[in-house]
Design a protein around this motif. Sequence first.
Motif, PDB file in Angstrom:
ATOM      1  N   GLN A  81     -41.198   0.428  46.828  1.00 61.27           N
ATOM      2  CA  GLN A  81     -40.188  -0.370  46.466  1.00 61.27           C
ATOM      3  C   GLN A  81     -38.768   0.952  46.423  1.00 61.27           C
ATOM      4  O   GLN A  81     -37.424   0.429  45.671  1.00 61.27           O
ATOM      5  CB  GLN A  81     -40.076  -1.204  44.934  1.00 61.27           C
ATOM      6  N   GLN A  82     -39.045   1.826  47.622  1.00 59.05           N
ATOM      7  CA  GLN A  82     -37.310   2.798  47.508  1.00 59.05           C
ATOM      8  C   GLN A  82     -37.132   3.719  46.413  1.00 59.05           C
ATOM      9  O   GLN A  82     -36.087   3.762  46.854  1.00 59.05           O
ATOM     10  CB  GLN A  82     -36.596   2.376  48.735  1.00 59.05           C
ATOM     11  N   LYS A 122     -41.072  13.214  40.563  1.00 60.54           N
ATOM     12  CA  LYS A 122     -41.526  14.071  40.177  1.00 60.54           C
ATOM     13  C   LYS A 122     -42.848  14.601  40.558  1.00 60.54           C
ATOM     14  O   LYS A 122     -43.771  13.735  41.425  1.00 60.54           O
ATOM     15  CB  LYS A 122     -41.944  12.866  39.161  1.00 60.54           C
ATOM     16  N   ARG A 129     -45.499  11.822  42.157  1.00 59.75           N
ATOM     17  CA  ARG A 129     -46.160  10.800  40.924  1.00 59.75           C
ATOM     18  C   ARG A 129     -44.742  10.058  41.027  1.00 59.75           C
ATOM     19  O   ARG A 129     -43.525  10.447  40.501  1.00 59.75           O
ATOM     20  CB  ARG A 129     -46.717  10.286  39.753  1.00 59.75           C
ATOM     21  N   CYS A 130     -44.954   8.797  41.524  1.00 57.73           N
ATOM     22  CA  CYS A 130     -43.108   7.566  41.893  1.00 57.73           C
ATOM     23  C   CYS A 130     -42.541   7.297  40.710  1.00 57.73           C
ATOM     24  O   CYS A 130     -43.648   7.084  39.619  1.00 57.73           O
ATOM     25  CB  CYS A 130     -43.718   6.287  42.700  1.00 57.73           C
ATOM     26  N   PRO A 131     -41.464   7.438  40.192  1.00 55.51           N
ATOM     27  CA  PRO A 131     -40.982   7.108  38.539  1.00 55.51           C
ATOM     28  C   PRO A 131     -40.906   6.080  38.245  1.00 55.51           C
ATOM     29  O   PRO A 131     -40.937   5.306  37.491  1.00 55.51           O
ATOM     30  CB  PRO A 131     -39.768   7.872  38.945  1.00 55.51           C
ATOM     31  N   TRP A 132     -40.847   5.255  39.139  1.00 53.47           N
ATOM     32  CA  TRP A 132     -41.384   3.817  38.996  1.00 53.47           C
ATOM     33  C   TRP A 132     -42.885   3.054  38.832  1.00 53.47           C
ATOM     34  O   TRP A 132     -42.717   3.686  37.112  1.00 53.47           O
ATOM     35  CB  TRP A 132     -40.417   3.015  40.332  1.00 53.47           C
ATOM     36  N   HIS A 133     -42.766   2.972  40.097  1.00 54.80           N
ATOM     37  CA  HIS A 133     -44.819   2.423  39.197  1.00 54.80           C
ATOM     38  C   HIS A 133     -45.827   3.639  39.432  1.00 54.80           C
ATOM     39  O   HIS A 133     -46.670   3.490  39.666  1.00 54.80           O
ATOM     40  CB  HIS A 133     -45.198   0.828  40.311  1.00 54.80           C
ATOM     41  N   GLY A 134     -45.524   4.424  39.712  1.00 54.14           N
ATOM     42  CA  GLY A 134     -46.459   5.499  39.481  1.00 54.14           C
ATOM     43  C   GLY A 134     -47.285   6.010  40.850  1.00 54.14           C
ATOM     44  O   GLY A 134     -48.410   6.640  40.433  1.00 54.14           O
ATOM     45  N   HIS A 152     -45.756   6.440  32.653  1.00 51.51           N
ATOM     46  CA  HIS A 152     -44.334   5.944  31.424  1.00 51.51           C
ATOM     47  C   HIS A 152     -44.175   4.695  31.602  1.00 51.51           C
ATOM     48  O   HIS A 152     -44.633   4.051  32.113  1.00 51.51           O
ATOM     49  CB  HIS A 152     -43.523   6.703  32.477  1.00 51.51           C
ATOM     50  N   ARG A 191     -39.045   3.215  32.918  1.00 49.00           N
ATOM     51  CA  ARG A 191     -38.414   3.874  34.944  1.00 49.00           C
ATOM     52  C   ARG A 191     -38.464   5.491  34.868  1.00 49.00           C
ATOM     53  O   ARG A 191     -37.533   5.182  33.442  1.00 49.00           O
ATOM     54  CB  ARG A 191     -37.307   3.164  35.210  1.00 49.00           C
ATOM     55  N   GLN A 192     -38.646   6.122  34.961  1.00 51.53           N
ATOM     56  CA  GLN A 192     -38.447   7.838  34.392  1.00 51.53           C
ATOM     57  C   GLN A 192     -36.615   8.018  34.703  1.00 51.53           C
ATOM     58  O   GLN A 192     -36.387   8.824  34.642  1.00 51.53           O
ATOM     59  CB  GLN A 192     -39.744   8.453  35.075  1.00 51.53           C
ATOM     60  N   TRP A 217     -41.311   0.524  33.463  1.00 52.19           N
ATOM     61  CA  TRP A 217     -41.640   1.002  34.681  1.00 52.19           C
ATOM     62  C   TRP A 217     -42.698  -0.050  35.623  1.00 52.19           C
ATOM     63  O   TRP A 217     -42.455   0.998  36.949  1.00 52.19           O
ATOM     64  CB  TRP A 217     -42.983   1.739  34.057  1.00 52.19           C
ATOM     65  N   ALA A 246     -36.258  -5.256  47.198  1.00 53.29           N
ATOM     66  CA  ALA A 246     -37.361  -4.224  48.715  1.00 53.29           C
ATOM     67  C   ALA A 246     -38.824  -4.780  47.616  1.00 53.29           C
ATOM     68  O   ALA A 246     -39.789  -5.100  48.707  1.00 53.29           O
ATOM     69  CB  ALA A 246     -37.548  -3.354  47.898  1.00 53.29           C
TER      70      ALA A 246
END
Lengths: 133, 356
Positions: free
Chosen positions: A46-47, A52, A75-80, B53, B56-57, B324, B331
């Motif tokens: 999702q862009q 990280k 590792r993406c900071p949103w969905h990992g 997490h 959202r980081q 998260w 998107a």
Amino acid sequence: MGKHKIGTTSEIQPGQRKIVFLEGLSIGVFNVNGRFYAMKNVCPHQQAPLCKVTGTTLPSKPGEFLYGREGEIIRCPWHGWEFDLTDGRSIFDPHKCWVKTYDVEVEKAEEPPRAETFPVEVVEEHIFVHIHR
Amino acid sequence: MTVQENSGKPGIIDCDVHPIPKSLDQIRQYMPKFWRDRFRGGGRGLFYGNPFHGMRQDAIPPDGGPAGSDPNFVRKQLIEEYNIKKAILIPRENSCQFPDLDFGNAIASAYNEWIADTWIGPDNPDGVFKSSIVINHSDPIAAAKEIDRWAGHKHIVQVTTDSGARFLMGHRNFHPIFEACCRHNLPLAIHPGLDGIGINILPSPGNPSHYIEWHTCMSLSFMAHLVSLLTEGTFERYPDLRIVLVEGSSTWIVPLMWRLDMEYKALRYEIPWVKKRPSEYLRDHVRLTTQPLERPDNDEDFLHMLRMMDAEHLLMFSSDYPHWDFDNPKAAFPKLPEKLYNRIFFENAEQFYRLD
């Protein structure tokens, strides 16, 4: 596309990264144990900005945890979602999901031009310049 | 910069945004001393949480505080970024899991006061934030009083509670809550999080071992609650009642309603107060929010699913910012036909919440 100088090796120590903006693209440049990699700073999911770096759990037997690839997994900071920094491939489905990577070259910096210098010695306040040829 | 100046396209409505207190002390100040000293926050606590997490980081505000605690940073990172014209706040007070009902009630009340003092008070000069009355549904009489207390607030658009419960939502135990909602014409939003925690019963016949299992199976709660609401005749008894199923995903509703409608043809005799096919109650009484969108590899399959679930009428976009599993409105979806996009991204919510 072109070749872009983005900095010097001393700016990005092992385990560090620098985000640069080249030709309209946000790109992360990473130092992984002394080798440099560049990856698009955009998660294909999702862009989100990928930023990280970590290691991860390797495929294992049920109940077993093997930790590895320290410093090589993003590792993406949103969905990992996890991506291999060295080739951009996702961990969960390397064949169908990946992030674009870019070739990185490290070239020796040219010596800056200098004026010729000579050693100097001071004896009883007289200054001598030694010329060695 | 206002939302209208941001682009020529109409603004969207985000039906699930979570305001987070800057600290527990911010909530404590609204509690009587007895509860203030006991309150330590917590919800699922040590049991089920994202191991990496929960937020959202990149959502930590630059001026300090946890993710989701700064209304102005939310304006920057969410409202302006995605051209959102209204954000529906769903505070997560975590009150219904406590065996001490008075404690749960005190937490819910304190959260409502905090929200009125901040996010829908002085922090809302542009009116972009709308919010929900939080209630401790484990004490339905007290919950009804809390609804009566806050229903008149101009920025309140609904009541919210957790899907974690000791009773299925159609059970008569909850009637005082439905009566209060109908008295004030406020929908009830059910949001997961405390399923199987404290006094609440799990939706699965056993404890999931891992967060991924627990998180995936949250949809089971919603399936059970929806079947209960429909078969107990809740919408016949309370014709003005409207329910929103938030953050439970949505595609499960297709085969579930096929099955329930099939059963109804055979077993209507047992529930004669249900006067039409259960699925025929959905348009007038139930909505679902989109996040987390269960998008398969094949976009065409997904578009078929949207048609089969009557997304045109039932689905409302939500992001779940700052959690998260946030869905990026630009998107998360495949390309939709414009009419369907408009329905999902703002028209359904505008009509449902009477925002225009």
